[in-house]
Motif scaffolding. Sequence first.
Motif, PDB file in Angstrom:
ATOM      1  N   HIS A  13     -21.340  13.771  -4.980  1.00  0.00           N
ATOM      2  CA  HIS A  13     -22.797  13.627  -4.948  1.00  0.00           C
ATOM      3  C   HIS A  13     -23.273  13.153  -6.316  1.00  0.00           C
ATOM      4  O   HIS A  13     -23.027  13.781  -7.343  1.00  0.00           O
ATOM      5  N   ALA A  14     -23.911  11.991  -6.313  1.00  0.00           N
ATOM      6  CA  ALA A  14     -24.384  11.350  -7.543  1.00  0.00           C
ATOM      7  C   ALA A  14     -25.892  11.569  -7.662  1.00  0.00           C
ATOM      8  O   ALA A  14     -26.645  11.170  -6.776  1.00  0.00           O
ATOM      9  N   HIS A  15     -26.296  12.172  -8.748  1.00  0.00           N
ATOM     10  CA  HIS A  15     -27.728  12.453  -8.932  1.00  0.00           C
ATOM     11  C   HIS A  15     -28.062  12.574 -10.405  1.00  0.00           C
ATOM     12  O   HIS A  15     -27.292  13.118 -11.198  1.00  0.00           O
ATOM     13  N   LEU A  16     -29.225  12.061 -10.763  1.00  0.00           N
ATOM     14  CA  LEU A  16     -29.845  12.305 -12.061  1.00  0.00           C
ATOM     15  C   LEU A  16     -31.347  12.374 -11.838  1.00  0.00           C
ATOM     16  O   LEU A  16     -31.878  11.725 -10.935  1.00  0.00           O
ATOM     17  N   PRO A  17     -32.054  13.162 -12.649  1.00  0.00           N
ATOM     18  CA  PRO A  17     -33.508  13.220 -12.490  1.00  0.00           C
ATOM     19  C   PRO A  17     -34.155  11.898 -12.876  1.00  0.00           C
ATOM     20  O   PRO A  17     -33.602  11.140 -13.676  1.00  0.00           O
ATOM     21  N   PHE A  18     -35.326  11.638 -12.321  1.00  0.00           N
ATOM     22  CA  PHE A  18     -36.038  10.390 -12.580  1.00  0.00           C
ATOM     23  C   PHE A  18     -36.616  10.437 -13.992  1.00  0.00           C
ATOM     24  O   PHE A  18     -37.566  11.159 -14.275  1.00  0.00           O
ATOM     25  N   TRP A  32     -28.878   9.715 -20.397  1.00  0.00           N
ATOM     26  CA  TRP A  32     -28.123  10.403 -19.338  1.00  0.00           C
ATOM     27  C   TRP A  32     -27.713   9.402 -18.262  1.00  0.00           C
ATOM     28  O   TRP A  32     -26.595   9.454 -17.753  1.00  0.00           O
ATOM     29  N   LEU A  33     -28.617   8.511 -17.918  1.00  0.00           N
ATOM     30  CA  LEU A  33     -28.309   7.471 -16.933  1.00  0.00           C
ATOM     31  C   LEU A  33     -27.283   6.495 -17.484  1.00  0.00           C
ATOM     32  O   LEU A  33     -26.310   6.142 -16.799  1.00  0.00           O
ATOM     33  N   PHE A  34     -27.462   6.074 -18.726  1.00  0.00           N
ATOM     34  CA  PHE A  34     -26.574   5.069 -19.307  1.00  0.00           C
ATOM     35  C   PHE A  34     -25.147   5.593 -19.430  1.00  0.00           C
ATOM     36  O   PHE A  34     -24.176   4.859 -19.186  1.00  0.00           O
ATOM     37  N   GLU A  35     -25.008   6.858 -19.806  1.00  0.00           N
ATOM     38  CA  GLU A  35     -23.673   7.459 -19.886  1.00  0.00           C
ATOM     39  C   GLU A  35     -23.012   7.524 -18.513  1.00  0.00           C
ATOM     40  O   GLU A  35     -21.811   7.259 -18.374  1.00  0.00           O
ATOM     41  N   ALA A  36     -23.794   7.862 -17.491  1.00  0.00           N
ATOM     42  CA  ALA A  36     -23.230   7.954 -16.146  1.00  0.00           C
ATOM     43  C   ALA A  36     -22.800   6.580 -15.629  1.00  0.00           C
ATOM     44  O   ALA A  36     -21.764   6.451 -14.966  1.00  0.00           O
ATOM     45  N   ILE A  37     -23.582   5.537 -15.922  1.00  0.00           N
ATOM     46  CA  ILE A  37     -23.193   4.185 -15.520  1.00  0.00           C
ATOM     47  C   ILE A  37     -21.866   3.810 -16.176  1.00  0.00           C
ATOM     48  O   ILE A  37     -20.942   3.314 -15.516  1.00  0.00           O
ATOM     49  N   MET A  71     -33.670   4.485 -10.313  1.00  0.00           N
ATOM     50  CA  MET A  71     -33.405   4.133 -11.709  1.00  0.00           C
ATOM     51  C   MET A  71     -32.378   3.009 -11.822  1.00  0.00           C
ATOM     52  O   MET A  71     -32.528   2.104 -12.652  1.00  0.00           O
ATOM     53  N   LEU A  72     -31.348   3.045 -10.986  1.00  0.00           N
ATOM     54  CA  LEU A  72     -30.321   2.003 -11.040  1.00  0.00           C
ATOM     55  C   LEU A  72     -30.878   0.638 -10.646  1.00  0.00           C
ATOM     56  O   LEU A  72     -30.341  -0.391 -11.059  1.00  0.00           O
ATOM     57  N   GLU A 355     -20.580  12.870 -11.343  1.00  0.00           N
ATOM     58  CA  GLU A 355     -20.535  12.716 -12.792  1.00  0.00           C
ATOM     59  C   GLU A 355     -19.408  13.514 -13.440  1.00  0.00           C
ATOM     60  O   GLU A 355     -19.088  13.295 -14.611  1.00  0.00           O
ATOM     61  N   LEU A 356     -18.797  14.433 -12.681  1.00  0.00           N
ATOM     62  CA  LEU A 356     -17.604  15.094 -13.196  1.00  0.00           C
ATOM     63  C   LEU A 356     -16.509  14.076 -13.458  1.00  0.00           C
ATOM     64  O   LEU A 356     -15.759  14.180 -14.439  1.00  0.00           O
ATOM     65  N   PHE A 357     -16.439  13.063 -12.605  1.00  0.00           N
ATOM     66  CA  PHE A 357     -15.346  12.094 -12.661  1.00  0.00           C
ATOM     67  C   PHE A 357     -15.684  10.967 -13.634  1.00  0.00           C
ATOM     68  O   PHE A 357     -16.362  10.008 -13.295  1.00  0.00           O
ATOM     69  N   GLY A 358     -15.202  11.110 -14.850  1.00  0.00           N
ATOM     70  CA  GLY A 358     -15.395  10.093 -15.874  1.00  0.00           C
ATOM     71  C   GLY A 358     -16.300  10.555 -16.995  1.00  0.00           C
ATOM     72  O   GLY A 358     -15.959  10.411 -18.165  1.00  0.00           O
ATOM     73  N   HIS A 359     -17.455  11.104 -16.647  1.00  0.00           N
ATOM     74  CA  HIS A 359     -18.387  11.530 -17.696  1.00  0.00           C
ATOM     75  C   HIS A 359     -17.917  12.847 -18.307  1.00  0.00           C
ATOM     76  O   HIS A 359     -17.555  12.892 -19.487  1.00  0.00           O
TER      77      HIS A 359
END
Length: 545
Positions: A13-18, A32-37, A71-72, A355-359
């Motif tokens: 499940h991929a999620h970040l707040p707006f 937070w978004l940029f790191e996840a990307i 956001m994406l 976000e566990l996977f990679g971040h």
Amino acid sequence: MQQPKGYLNFVLHAHLPFIRHPEYETFLEETWLFEAISETYLPLLRMFDRLDADGIPINISISFSPTLVSMLEDPLLQQRYVTYVEKLIRLGESEVVRTKGDPDFAPLAEMYLDFYSRNLEDFTQKFEMHILRGFEFYFKKGSIELLTAPGTYPFLPFYEQYPSNVAAHVEAAIDTHHRAFGKVPKGMWLPECGYYPGLEEILKDYEIEHFYTSAHGLLFSPDIPVSGVYAPVQTPNGLAVFGRDISSANLVWSSEQGYPGDPVYRDFYRDIGHDLDFDYIKPYLHLEKIRVNTGYKYFAVTGNTPQKRIYRPERAQKKVREHAENFIYHHTQHINKVSPLMNSTPVITCPFSAELFGHWWFEGPQWLEKVLRTVHQTHELEFILPTKFLGNQDQELQTVQPIFSSWGNKGYAEVWLEGSNDWIYRHIHTAIERLQEVIERFPDASGLKERALNQAAREIMMAQSLDWPVIMRSGTAERYAVNRVKEHIANFYRIYDALGQGNLGTEWLTRVEKKHNIFPSLDYRVFASRRLKKQRNHGHPYAIR
């Protein structure tokens, strides 16, 4: 083909707040978004490419929350990501020069420079700034399943008494998903597996076919699922429910027992943004005023000690193989134990934060890829998509009424309702009631009034994001979370008061609309306590309660 002993139902499940602040040139929380990307979404897509090229089935599900999708797809944030990565590339070039000749650090500096250069190339050239196209490709190919999640990711049990509010989040989710991927989702990820009895009635109205719940949400049901969490069940109104397998969570997610804490893996917290001389690192930081993480991390987890060992990627790769084999062995043994007790092939549901996977776990995508490749070779287990699994069922699912539950700490709601954050709910609930009141006065508003009411509804929805109470509880970025809730509630009441006084102005409203531009198709009437069915442009019937 050989019938597998059991199925693995993997859900990320991929999620970040707006978070979007056009009023500032740069904003810390946008990273937070940029790191996840950089660290999760692009590496996952590259993993899909490698598997697809080798003919290895993927068969995992990914849920994208509407806030993350928005956001994406936002041009402002897309361009800011490019600026962010370009800085990291310049940092990498500087690090390659600084560490030249150092047998420990030079290879790592080159690794990161290559990593971020690849990210920039993929983002700007391969995906032309729209990385969701990569996931859409594999979705339409049938390799992955894409799920949605409610609106701004609220903890739904806290809004049980406002079914139209819950319906607004579900409707916004379906609309956002359709805009991004061209299809209406069949499955929904409930934020933090937060469930209350009766929620399935709203999901059914919107033609959601399946969702996920915590293990005890099923096991503590008075109906007692005969197969535990190793087979999906159905709610009394026919929605399929997959229960989370706790043993899988402990292997991968547990901070004490989980794979990511192994000493040889890369340490997330040790970063050159905090280690190196500030005058040197300052030009490459996203905010040049304070030290922040850069993503350049040269040390391994090592253990609970400040004396960290150098990160060795080759050792981490070896451990990835060991942990992948351990995961498969564990689940094969698990399947062998439960199979004799069941009348169907067991399915183990393994949901994790994407976000566990990679971040958080740098080697996570590599581990997942190794698991997928090994499972394909052994044939004892098989990854399967939930809709495919449900479609292959030749017998009716057991009817079970789940109970109120979540996968949060201790299994219920204490994460989102305790001393640091309980104050927000009385304000949010009152605002929902005020909105319903004003809808009764303006049921068919148009023009400026309709714009204002739509924005009022957006502000209430954004205040409900469960990220804000989580951040307040954790104490990290607490001021930002508090300010966000206060801002959204204040914006709502400014609109509410202006409607009552008849003095709506366009300048302030236009500025807020441009800043909080989520859910462009939101209709404030969805919050009305009694609503009629409507038909949207894409033809999907939205049954309104």
